[in-house]
Design a protein around this motif. Sequence first.
Motif, PDB file in Angstrom:
ATOM      1  N   VAL A 137       0.921  -1.676  -0.004  1.00 51.32           N
ATOM      2  CA  VAL A 137      -0.231   0.025   0.045  1.00 51.32           C
ATOM      3  C   VAL A 137       1.174   1.829   0.382  1.00 51.32           C
ATOM      4  N   PRO A 138       1.476   1.482  -1.215  1.00 54.82           N
ATOM      5  CA  PRO A 138       2.334   3.066  -1.436  1.00 54.82           C
ATOM      6  C   PRO A 138       1.137   4.258  -0.868  1.00 54.82           C
ATOM      7  N   PRO A 139       2.303   5.122   0.069  1.00 50.35           N
ATOM      8  CA  PRO A 139       1.250   5.769   0.437  1.00 50.35           C
ATOM      9  C   PRO A 139       0.615   7.108  -1.065  1.00 50.35           C
ATOM     10  N   PRO A 140      -0.057   7.997  -0.699  1.00 51.80           N
ATOM     11  CA  PRO A 140      -0.906   8.602  -1.485  1.00 51.80           C
ATOM     12  C   PRO A 140      -0.203   9.778  -2.171  1.00 51.80           C
ATOM     13  N   PRO A 141      -0.536   9.420  -3.983  1.00 49.50           N
ATOM     14  CA  PRO A 141       0.086  10.987  -4.258  1.00 49.50           C
ATOM     15  C   PRO A 141       0.681  12.312  -3.999  1.00 49.50           C
ATOM     16  N   HIS A 142      -0.876  13.069  -2.857  1.00 52.58           N
ATOM     17  CA  HIS A 142      -0.121  13.431  -2.747  1.00 52.58           C
ATOM     18  C   HIS A 142       0.723  14.078  -1.023  1.00 52.58           C
ATOM     19  N   ALA A 143       0.933  13.100  -0.643  1.00 50.56           N
ATOM     20  CA  ALA A 143       1.356  12.886   0.693  1.00 50.56           C
ATOM     21  C   ALA A 143       3.317  13.609   0.712  1.00 50.56           C
ATOM     22  N   LEU A 144       2.924  14.451   1.568  1.00 54.40           N
ATOM     23  CA  LEU A 144       4.287  15.399   1.856  1.00 54.40           C
ATOM     24  C   LEU A 144       5.381  14.258   2.390  1.00 54.40           C
TER      25      LEU A 144
END
Length: 239
Positions: free
Chosen positions: A124-131
């Motif tokens: 489960v990779p982090p969402p694209p908008h995660a900083l």
Amino acid sequence: MIAYNWPQYVAGAATAAGCAALSGRLPAPLRTLARTGAAAALGLLLSATAASWLVYDRSELYGYDWLEAVLPQVPAAHLVVATGLDEASDVLAARWPGSRQLTVDLYDPAVMTEGSVRRARRRVPPPPHALPGRPGALPVAAAAVDAAFLVFAAHELRRAHQRQQLFKECARVLRPGGRLIVVEHLRDSANTAVFGPGAWHFFPRAEWLRLAGRAGLSLAAERRIAGLVTAFAFTRGGA
């Protein structure tokens, strides 16, 4: 649960099988001890698996219907902080489409070396908008959100000073009266009964209260979920 922690399951099964295989070749006192060890290892595997299924697949946990008990008002803006596996941002975005969401990922492979975290992150990779962020430096302005979420995230920071930094940062980004929602298993009798030594990976209730208090946050609400998970709501400024 099994996909993220399969080495522990293999070790438990191997221990049970090894003790059972050796028991017939040992003298009576040791035979009893070996068979007891095999039964204990198998029992912990079964209880941990059953508890995980009940909590993660059958309870209200991921439906978030419990959320109203600890956060009665929909936040205008909210922050989700993850430490490798983001279990909240998608659900909260769908639940509150009008709430502005910020997501910060604190994963640091040099510090978070547990295999279960690496496996979870691959699946489960982090969402694209995660900083990207650090426990002591969240890339969020002060007083920017009405709610911040640490869902099974804070316990992955194994160094006490990093947990304290994270709580202070969460307090900084909360608006007055905002709430920090912390969701965790606790190191208590219920979790120890089903997870055995694995419960020592969790922290006791007193640790979360201590961290909140030192960050200037006070306990506003507390909800037990499926008997094994606790959701805390800490508020800034006692509001």
